[in-house]
Design a protein around this motif. Structure first.
Motif, short mmCIF file in Angstrom:
data_model
loop_
_atom_site.label_atom_id
_atom_site.label_comp_id
_atom_site.label_asym_id
_atom_site.label_seq_id
_atom_site.Cartn_x
_atom_site.Cartn_y
_atom_site.Cartn_z
N GLY A 183 0.84 -1.12 0.16
CA GLY A 183 0.05 -0.16 0.06
C GLY A 183 0.80 1.24 0.05
N PHE A 184 0.13 2.38 -0.33
CA PHE A 184 1.00 3.71 -0.38
C PHE A 184 -0.02 4.89 -0.10
CE2 PHE A 184 -1.05 3.25 -4.33
CZ PHE A 184 -1.21 4.62 -4.99
N GLU A 185 0.33 5.81 0.55
CA GLU A 185 -0.63 7.06 0.96
C GLU A 185 -0.07 8.18 0.21
OE1 GLU A 185 -1.60 5.83 5.73
OE2 GLU A 185 0.39 6.50 5.36
N PRO A 186 -0.69 8.39 -0.80
CA PRO A 186 -0.45 9.48 -1.69
C PRO A 186 -1.05 10.82 -1.08
CG PRO A 186 -2.26 8.24 -2.63
CD PRO A 186 -1.75 7.73 -1.50
N GLU A 187 -0.78 11.90 -1.63
CA GLU A 187 -1.20 13.23 -1.16
C GLU A 187 -2.61 13.43 -1.48
OE1 GLU A 187 1.41 16.52 -2.18
OE2 GLU A 187 2.99 15.72 -1.18
N ASP A 188 -2.95 12.92 -2.78
CA ASP A 188 -4.17 12.77 -3.29
C ASP A 188 -4.47 11.51 -3.66
OD1 ASP A 188 -6.56 13.11 -4.78
OD2 ASP A 188 -6.05 15.19 -5.64
N PRO A 189 -5.38 10.87 -3.23
CA PRO A 189 -5.78 9.20 -3.45
C PRO A 189 -6.36 9.26 -5.04
CG PRO A 189 -7.12 10.19 -1.85
CD PRO A 189 -6.28 11.40 -2.19
N LEU A 190 -6.82 10.35 -5.45
CA LEU A 190 -7.31 10.37 -6.70
C LEU A 190 -8.42 9.09 -6.86
CD1 LEU A 190 -4.21 11.48 -8.57
CD2 LEU A 190 -5.95 12.58 -8.11
N GLN A 191 -7.93 8.39 -8.14
CA GLN A 191 -9.14 7.25 -8.55
C GLN A 191 -8.19 5.83 -7.96
OE1 GLN A 191 -11.80 7.87 -10.57
NE2 GLN A 191 -11.08 10.05 -9.72
N TYR A 192 -7.38 5.64 -7.16
CA TYR A 192 -6.90 4.52 -6.63
C TYR A 192 -7.61 3.90 -5.94
CZ TYR A 192 -2.20 6.58 -7.81
OH TYR A 192 -1.23 7.08 -8.61
N GLY A 193 -7.53 2.49 -5.83
CA GLY A 193 -8.25 1.56 -5.05
C GLY A 193 -7.93 1.67 -3.63
N ARG A 194 -8.77 1.47 -2.81
CA ARG A 194 -8.65 1.89 -1.26
C ARG A 194 -8.25 0.30 -0.57
NH1 ARG A 194 -9.44 6.20 -3.66
NH2 ARG A 194 -9.98 8.00 -2.49
N ILE A 195 -7.74 0.58 0.57
CA ILE A 195 -7.18 -0.56 1.34
C ILE A 195 -7.86 -0.26 2.99
CG2 ILE A 195 -5.73 -2.17 2.69
CD1 ILE A 195 -3.83 -1.39 0.21
N VAL A 196 -8.86 -0.80 3.29
CA VAL A 196 -9.29 -0.76 4.66
C VAL A 196 -8.58 -1.55 5.43
CG1 VAL A 196 -11.56 -0.64 6.17
CG2 VAL A 196 -11.52 -0.15 3.65
N ALA A 197 -8.03 -1.36 6.55
CA ALA A 197 -7.20 -2.06 7.51
C ALA A 197 -7.35 -1.80 8.85
CB ALA A 197 -5.75 -2.02 6.98
N ASP A 198 -7.12 -2.82 9.76
CA ASP A 198 -7.06 -2.76 11.32
C ASP A 198 -5.69 -3.20 11.44
OD1 ASP A 198 -7.29 -2.84 13.69
OD2 ASP A 198 -8.78 -4.43 13.95
N GLY A 199 -4.95 -1.90 11.82
CA GLY A 199 -3.36 -2.36 11.95
C GLY A 199 -2.83 -2.53 10.54
N ASP A 200 -2.10 -3.81 10.39
CA ASP A 200 -1.65 -4.19 9.24
C ASP A 200 -2.54 -5.28 8.51
OD1 ASP A 200 -0.88 -6.54 10.23
OD2 ASP A 200 1.16 -6.66 9.42
N ARG A 201 -3.56 -5.74 9.31
CA ARG A 201 -4.58 -6.80 8.70
C ARG A 201 -5.78 -5.93 7.64
NH1 ARG A 201 -7.88 -11.42 11.90
NH2 ARG A 201 -8.73 -12.47 10.05
N ILE A 202 -5.67 -6.64 6.85
CA ILE A 202 -6.48 -5.93 5.51
C ILE A 202 -8.17 -6.40 5.80
CG2 ILE A 202 -7.31 -5.69 3.22
CD1 ILE A 202 -4.45 -6.18 2.68
N THR A 203 -9.07 -5.68 6.18
CA THR A 203 -10.51 -6.03 6.42
C THR A 203 -11.31 -6.14 5.10
OG1 THR A 203 -11.09 -3.95 7.13
CG2 THR A 203 -10.24 -5.43 9.00
N TRP A 204 -10.78 -5.21 4.17
CA TRP A 204 -11.38 -4.86 2.93
C TRP A 204 -10.70 -4.35 1.82
CZ3 TRP A 204 -14.96 -8.22 1.40
CH2 TRP A 204 -15.81 -7.85 0.29
#
Length: 454
Positions: A135-156
């Motif tokens: 994953g990465f955290e850009p200044e502007d997320p634009l049209q990128y897909g999102r990662i929903v996480a709890d800590g480093d565990r991906i929930t969706w």
């Protein structure tokens, strides 16, 4: 359980048509710093010593096959039905493979080997996740897909077009890169459907499927968003080139080179510089240049495939082509071109000279306007110039020819036969003098012009 030293396979997705490039050249073969972006990626991956390399291709497959020359298995994706479908095409190429699979993108060329290694290590860390996503955290997320996480565990994970308003507020974005255990990869892909806004089989869905199976999928985050920036257009290609050049210039100065105007110097991917090298403005390095210590490269010079030893001065306005070797303390001046030629220690070619397929000895002097006539229309021939030889200005050395040690070629000579050691060679037509002829000519022409009607 797979060990941390498990075999590694690389799958590179490169099946897109690259329509935004508007080019007949495959997108991933467009160069950055003189090297195709695919080669940048393969070089980083090579540091992990993968046992198998698979490139998933579609449009332009023949170009990729030629460029790779058997270094990777080509898997065909036709038609293109999404990233998940693309990885499925690697199934046959990975048949019998047991280990870790790293999924990369041919148009994301600057992922560091350290980052790839970190993904693999997390795959063998706590909870032993079946999948690790970068994953990465850009200044502007634009049209990128999102990662929903709890800590480093991906929930969706969700693509932007399918994301809810709340999910779009998440700043953790999906680079698309994954490390997956081979025993899980295709079993999960076989369960992926295409019920989404694009009607495609998303690779990200394997994470959601594993998560719904109550398996721990992990995300690691790169601190450099530029590392995972994709290149999809000429504009993005230029931006990638600019970022790469900026980093390389900074590194050159850290390593002990002086760049008078850094923003005007352009390096190739493999340029090697020694210490105390001074580079003036508007110098361009093509691939294959090695520069030793204490070298000065003056403004507006272009170097490619050249080796420059210590104490050499190049330019301004010089061109060094592949096969040029400038030995210690030699000098190349303005408007001099050297190709497949050796300039010996202390030798000088200061002005307006072409040296091709030549060997110039120690302390030789090549006068202004001298050329080696190395091509007869069918074959190339060599010119050899001995130590301390002096070639007068505006001379033509017609190869194959040898100029001896300490020999002198008089200015304006066209030399087609060997010159012995210590010999003077003067090859000029006899001068013809006609006193008053020019005056008579001018008078006649002026009268003719005056008498002409209109």
């Amino acid at each position: 359980m797979t060990s941390a030293a498990a075999p590694l396979a690389i799958v590179i997705l490169a099946a897109g048509k690259g329509t935004r490039m508007k080019s007949d050249l495959h997108k991933v073969l467009h160069p950055v710093a003189g090297r195709p972006m695919l080669e940048h990626l393969l070089a980083s991956a090579a540091e992990l010593a993968p046992q198998r390399q698979v490139v998933v291709a579609g449009h332009g497959r023949e170009q990729l096959e030629k460029a790779l020359g058997g270094r990777a298995i080509i898997a065909l994706q036709e038609p293109q039905l999404g990233t998940g479908h693309a990885v499925l095409q690697a199934r046959e190429a990975l048949r019998g493979f047991e280990g870790d699979v790293l999924i990369l993108y041919g148009d994301v060329p600057f992922v560091r080997a350290d980052t790839m290694q970190a993904m693999i290590q997390r795959l063998h860390g706590t909870e032993e996740p079946p999948i690790v996503v970068l994953g990465f955290e850009p200044e502007d997320p634009l049209q990128y897909g999102r990662i929903v996480a709890d800590g480093d565990r991906i929930t969706w994970m969700v693509e932007h077009k399918d994301a809810t308003t709340e999910q779009r507020l998440v700043n953790l974005c999906n680079s698309g890169l994954m490390a997956v255990r081979s025993q899980d990869l295709f079993a999960l892909l076989d369960r992926v459907g295409n019920e989404n806004a694009q009607g495609e089989y998303y690779l990200t869905d394997i994470v959601n499927i594993a998560s719904m199976d109550n398996r721990y999928c992990a995300v690691i985050v790169t601190n450099e968003a530029d590392e995972v920036a994709g290149i999809n257009s000429r504009g993005e290609l230029a931006q990638a080139e600019a970022r790469w050049q900026k980093r390389r210039r900074e590194q050159a100065m850290v390593d002990g080179a002086t760049l008078i105007a850094p923003e005007t110097v352009w390096f190739a991917w493999d340029t090697k510089l020694g210490r105390d090298v001074t580079i003036e403005p508007n110098v361009v390095f093509g691939p294959g240049v090695t520069v030793a210590d204490d070298v000065s490269i003056h403004a507006f010079s272009h170097l490619e495939g050249a080796t420059i030893e210590s104490g050499v001065s190049v330019g301004p306005y010089a061109r060094l082509r592949p096969g040029a070797l400038l030995k210690k303390g030699s000098r190349v001046g303005n408007f001099v071109e050297i190709k497949k030629a050796v300039l010996g220690e202390g030798a000088k070619a200061n002005h307006l000279t072409y040296l091709g397929d030549a060997e110039v000895g120690r302390d030789a002097n090549i006068g202004a306007g001298t050329i080696t006539c190395n091509y007869d229309g069918y074959f190339k021939h060599q010119t050899v110039i001995g130590d301390r030889a002096f070639i007068g200005s505006n001379s033509a050395l017609i190869a194959p020819v040898r100029i001896g040690t300490d020999a002198i070629v008089a200015a304006g000579s066209a030399v087609s036969r060997d010159v012995a050691d210590g010999e003077l060679r003067l090859v000029r037509a006899e001068q013809l003098v006609k006193p008053g002829w020019a005056d008579s000519f001018h008078d006649a022409m002026k009268k003719k012009k005056a008498d002409k009607p209109g």
